[in-house]
Write a protein that holds these residues in place. Sequence first.
Motif, PDB file in Angstrom:
ATOM      1  N   ASN A   1      50.081  30.722  23.801  1.00 52.70           N
ATOM      2  CA  ASN A   1      48.759  30.128  24.648  1.00 52.70           C
ATOM      3  C   ASN A   1      48.859  30.238  25.967  1.00 52.70           C
ATOM      4  OD1 ASN A   1      46.223  28.230  25.602  1.00 52.70           O
ATOM      5  ND2 ASN A   1      46.027  27.136  23.561  1.00 52.70           N
ATOM      6  N   GLU A   2      47.638  31.128  25.827  1.00 52.74           N
ATOM      7  CA  GLU A   2      48.499  31.420  27.866  1.00 52.74           C
ATOM      8  C   GLU A   2      48.085  30.477  28.557  1.00 52.74           C
ATOM      9  OE1 GLU A   2      45.020  34.996  27.955  1.00 52.74           O
ATOM     10  OE2 GLU A   2      46.620  36.009  26.518  1.00 52.74           O
ATOM     11  N   HIS A   3      46.907  29.860  28.215  1.00 48.36           N
ATOM     12  CA  HIS A   3      46.727  28.910  29.181  1.00 48.36           C
ATOM     13  C   HIS A   3      47.851  27.657  29.515  1.00 48.36           C
ATOM     14  CE1 HIS A   3      44.133  25.485  31.972  1.00 48.36           C
ATOM     15  NE2 HIS A   3      44.178  25.062  30.763  1.00 48.36           N
ATOM     16  N   ILE A   4      48.704  27.444  28.647  1.00 52.83           N
ATOM     17  CA  ILE A   4      49.621  26.770  28.533  1.00 52.83           C
ATOM     18  C   ILE A   4      50.989  27.138  29.205  1.00 52.83           C
ATOM     19  CG2 ILE A   4      51.164  25.374  26.805  1.00 52.83           C
ATOM     20  CD1 ILE A   4      49.106  24.811  24.822  1.00 52.83           C
ATOM     21  N   VAL A   5      50.933  28.742  28.941  1.00 54.35           N
ATOM     22  CA  VAL A   5      52.137  29.254  29.391  1.00 54.35           C
ATOM     23  C   VAL A   5      51.280  29.284  31.023  1.00 54.35           C
ATOM     24  CG1 VAL A   5      52.934  31.647  30.107  1.00 54.35           C
ATOM     25  CG2 VAL A   5      52.623  30.834  27.420  1.00 54.35           C
ATOM     26  N   SER A   6      50.797  29.661  31.928  1.00 55.18           N
ATOM     27  CA  SER A   6      49.845  29.098  32.795  1.00 55.18           C
ATOM     28  C   SER A   6      50.712  28.076  33.661  1.00 55.18           C
ATOM     29  CB  SER A   6      48.880  29.764  32.990  1.00 55.18           C
ATOM     30  OG  SER A   6      47.429  28.629  32.629  1.00 55.18           O
ATOM     31  N   LEU A   7      50.272  26.972  33.193  1.00 56.54           N
ATOM     32  CA  LEU A   7      50.537  25.439  33.311  1.00 56.54           C
ATOM     33  C   LEU A   7      52.071  25.616  33.553  1.00 56.54           C
ATOM     34  CD1 LEU A   7      47.983  23.318  31.320  1.00 56.54           C
ATOM     35  CD2 LEU A   7      47.858  23.267  33.850  1.00 56.54           C
ATOM     36  N   ILE A   8      53.400  26.134  32.197  1.00 57.87           N
ATOM     37  CA  ILE A   8      54.452  26.008  32.044  1.00 57.87           C
ATOM     38  C   ILE A   8      54.961  26.834  33.413  1.00 57.87           C
ATOM     39  CG2 ILE A   8      56.382  26.634  31.293  1.00 57.87           C
ATOM     40  CD1 ILE A   8      54.834  25.682  28.569  1.00 57.87           C
ATOM     41  N   ALA A   9      54.948  27.588  33.399  1.00 60.21           N
ATOM     42  CA  ALA A   9      55.239  28.623  34.889  1.00 60.21           C
ATOM     43  C   ALA A   9      54.564  27.988  36.655  1.00 60.21           C
ATOM     44  CB  ALA A   9      54.247  29.435  34.762  1.00 60.21           C
ATOM     45  N   GLN A  10      52.922  27.603  36.598  1.00 57.61           N
ATOM     46  CA  GLN A  10      53.225  26.060  37.913  1.00 57.61           C
ATOM     47  C   GLN A  10      54.049  25.323  37.567  1.00 57.61           C
ATOM     48  OE1 GLN A  10      48.985  25.300  38.080  1.00 57.61           O
ATOM     49  NE2 GLN A  10      48.809  27.513  37.065  1.00 57.61           N
ATOM     50  N   ASN A  11      54.861  24.697  37.049  1.00 57.10           N
ATOM     51  CA  ASN A  11      55.492  23.578  36.569  1.00 57.10           C
ATOM     52  C   ASN A  11      56.823  23.859  36.587  1.00 57.10           C
ATOM     53  OD1 ASN A  11      53.814  21.405  37.789  1.00 57.10           O
ATOM     54  ND2 ASN A  11      52.635  22.123  36.039  1.00 57.10           N
ATOM     55  N   ARG A  12      57.348  25.683  36.315  1.00 57.90           N
ATOM     56  CA  ARG A  12      58.750  25.646  35.579  1.00 57.90           C
ATOM     57  C   ARG A  12      59.341  24.993  36.599  1.00 57.90           C
ATOM     58  NH1 ARG A  12      56.717  30.020  38.548  1.00 57.90           N
ATOM     59  NH2 ARG A  12      57.775  30.907  39.924  1.00 57.90           N
ATOM     60  N   GLY A  13      59.450  24.306  37.018  1.00 59.29           N
ATOM     61  CA  GLY A  13      60.613  24.065  38.136  1.00 59.29           C
ATOM     62  C   GLY A  13      61.409  22.553  37.157  1.00 59.29           C
ATOM     63  N   VAL A  14      60.235  22.266  36.735  1.00 58.83           N
ATOM     64  CA  VAL A  14      60.202  20.290  36.279  1.00 58.83           C
ATOM     65  C   VAL A  14      60.707  20.889  34.693  1.00 58.83           C
ATOM     66  CG1 VAL A  14      59.476  18.439  35.738  1.00 58.83           C
ATOM     67  CG2 VAL A  14      59.093  19.956  38.093  1.00 58.83           C
ATOM     68  N   ILE A  15      59.850  22.056  33.989  1.00 58.00           N
ATOM     69  CA  ILE A  15      59.824  22.079  32.786  1.00 58.00           C
ATOM     70  C   ILE A  15      61.069  22.619  32.259  1.00 58.00           C
ATOM     71  CG2 ILE A  15      58.700  23.326  30.691  1.00 58.00           C
ATOM     72  CD1 ILE A  15      56.042  21.926  32.463  1.00 58.00           C
ATOM     73  N   LEU A  16      61.601  23.832  32.730  1.00 56.34           N
ATOM     74  CA  LEU A  16      62.492  24.679  32.467  1.00 56.34           C
ATOM     75  C   LEU A  16      64.331  23.459  31.840  1.00 56.34           C
ATOM     76  CD1 LEU A  16      63.758  26.608  30.845  1.00 56.34           C
ATOM     77  CD2 LEU A  16      64.333  27.962  33.491  1.00 56.34           C
TER      78      LEU A  16
END
Length: 490
Positions: free
Chosen positions: A396-411
């Motif tokens: 899902n592109e929208h979810i990927v964009s949210l993850i990318a903006q917060n990758r420092g926390v999520i990854l």
Amino acid sequence: MLKKIIKGGHKKPSKSDSNDFGYPAAGTRNSGSGPGVVVNHASRTGPPPVTPNTGLVVVVPPPMNSVEPLPLFRDVPSSERQNLFLRKLQVCCFQLDFSESLKGVREKEIKRQTLLELVDFIQSGSGKITETCQEEMIRMVSVNIFRCLPPASHENTGQEVTDPEEEEPYLEPSWPHLQLVYELLLRYVVSSDTDTKVAKRYIDHSFVLKLLDLFDSEDPREREYLKTILHRIYGKFMVHRPFIRKAINNIFYRFIYETERHSGVGELLEILGSIINGFALPMKEEHKLFLVRALIPLHKPKPVSVYHQQLSYCIVQFVEKDFKLADTVIRGLLKYWPLTNCQKEVLFLGELEEVLEATQSAEFQRCMVPLFRQIARCLTSSHFQVAERALFLWNNEHIVSLIAQNRGVILPIIFEALEKNIRSHWNQAVHGLTVNVRKMFLEMDTELFEECDREFTEKELKSKDVEEQREMAWKRLAEAAAERDDMVTI
């Protein structure tokens, strides 16, 4: 999903008058009444009563002696049609026995034909029916449809409670008549000739409450009619709207916290989906409380899979109406997340994707830590459908964009789960999808990815050291125990 509520030009009517017709409570699930029939009254001692001001004959339901067809509407002068309408209604109040298919066949057919004539008469709009006729019509409808529903198959039989999805639906034997009664009520409610100020005297809170009770019918055909009729009543009778919402709330509360058994939750949610779609902004506090106290807890009962599609639609409607509710909804889903039911987890992940689709960055940041801790657990699930559905979130592109903006926390939260899948997950499809997600993170931020990889390697080395020390400690304990045994033996 139902069509949107028809917006009529009716002014808001005054508070509904309570009206109790003294409907007889049928102790049997069989319902019936004979349409288009006339009964020979052997015991009648006087002329039928006449209502004041109207001159219409009110026919008192006679005993079932002999039933004869009444004339058709087209065969009588228009001036006599209201009286004929009343006579047909009164005869249709008779209860017929459907437990035996060969019993009263003639009477059943006469009643069915009469009900068809009444439906056609209302639908044709050939004449606006009087208030007396409306009252008698609602009385006839009530006598037929308001009845004791049969017990569910597991009640009073000693049988084990089964999954509602696996149960055969119960089909009402009197449906050939019940369907026509429901059709008559529906045509009356939607008719442009029906004046809500008059009709609300008979379609009152008591009537609506009894309609809602019928949603527990196991016959899906009956629930479909009830859904359409209640939705139309909600749209046309504005005075009943708060009452209907509150009554549905109460049904949900009892289902969630007491019984976990109700046949009509899906149909009630379909009605609510259309109602939520029409909520004005800013949303009332009452509606937000309904979301928190009723809709979100509906994820808890075991049979959630039966009505999950309708529930998910309602939840997403709330988030689309007010994006600030996304955090509340996601935390609610996490609260009721299934621990041992994998099929339920797949449903939750699908709903979660729809909610995230409507979630803005600020709300996402508030709940992303507990959210991705749960997603990490799903990624490493041994049930391949759960792991696969969790990995599909990255499509899902929208979810990927949210993850990318917060990758420092999520990854850092999900990195270990990704590595474990690549090294040891048994399913090849899950393995391939994990590789794609890992590659996506590597392309997003190489430096962050390498840092996570370093930390994961260090964590593994530390756990190996801890494991070795634990093994050595157990070895020393075993040796000490063996020495003590030797000493005791000597």
